[in-house]
Scaffold this motif. Structure first.
Motif: not given
Length: 199
Positions: A24-31, A181-188
Motif C-alpha cells: 500500500i503506497g501513499s496514494s493507495d492509502a488516501s483511496a 500520530d493520533k490520526f495514524l493510530e486510527t488509519a494504520v
C-alpha cells in the motif's frame, strides 16, 4: 538520511513499479481511506489482487506536466524556506515500514531545516486553476495530507511539507506538517485490515 524504514533502491522504473504493487503506497492509502476522488477502495483492491490492470496514466498531459515540474516546485520551496535539500543516488527509492512491510512509500523529495535537524519529506504537486482555487479557499486537500502522513509513518520521519505550484499564477503554495500520530493510530489498522483482504 536516517530512517527506521527498510530502503530499496531501484534504477529500473518497471522494477520499482512492480515492487509498489506488492503493498500500500501513499496514494493507495488516501483511496482506501475514502479521501481520493479519483480512485475507490474497490479499485485499489482489484488492482492489488490482479483482477484489473492499473490504468497507465504516464502519458496523460496533466501527469506529464506534474512529473516534469516537480523538481522546479521543490527548488522554489527550498529557496523560499531556506531548507537544505537531502539527495540520494537512486532514481527510484522505495521505503517499507520496519514492522508492517506492506506499507510502502516513495516520497518526492527530502530536506533538512535551516541550521540542521531531522530530515523531513516534501510532497510536491502541480495545480491548474480549479485545484489552486480549492487550496486557497479550503486549504490543502485531505487526500494530499493523508499521502504525506502515510509517508511520515512509513519512513519514521516526524515532519514534512506539501508544496503546490499554481501554474496560472506561477506561485508555490506550501504548508508544514508534523506526523499526526493520533490520526495514524486510527488509519494504520484500517490499512492493514485492507491488505489482509488482498492477501
Amino acid at each position: 538520511m536516517t530512517t527506521t524504514a527498510k530502503q530499496t533502491e531501484f534504477h529500473d522504473r518497471e522494477q520499482w513499479l512492480e515492487a509498489r504493487r506488492k503493498g500500500i503506497g501513499s496514494s493507495d492509502a488516501s483511496a482506501i481511506l475514502g479521501a481520493n476522488p479519483y480512485r475507490t477502495p474497490y479499485q485499489v483492491w482489484a488492482e492489488k489482487t490482479g483482477l484489473i490492470e492499473p490504468e497507465n496514466i504516464d502519458d496523460v498531459p496533466a501527469v506529464k506536466r506534474g512529473r516534469d515540474l516537480e523538481p522546479f516546485v521543490f527548488k522554489r520551496y527550498v529557496d523560499e524556506e531556506g531548507v537544505t535539500p537531502v539527495t540520494h543516488d537512486a532514481p527510484h527509492l522505495l521505503f517499507a515500514h520496519h514492522k508492517h512491510e506492506s506499507l510502502l512509500a516513495t516520497p518526492d523529495f527530502f530536506m533538512c531545516p535551516e541550521g540542521g535537524g531531522e530530515t523531513g519529506i516534501v510532497e510536491c504537486k502541480v495545480m491548474g486553476a480549479n485545484s489552486a482555487s480549492i487550496w486557497r479557499e479550503s486549504g490543502i486537500p485531505l487526500m494530499h495530507q493523508i499521502q504525506l502522513q502515510h509517508q511520515l509513518y512509513v519512513s519514521g520521519f516526524a515532519h514534512g511539507a506539501i508544496a503546490g505550484l499554481d501554474v496560472e499564477e506561477w506561485e508555490v503554495l506550501h504548508k508544514p506538517f508534523r506526523r499526526h500520530d493520533k490520526f495514524l493510530e486510527t488509519a494504520v489498522p484500517k490499512l492493514l485490515e485492507f491488505w489482509d483482504l488482498v492477501e
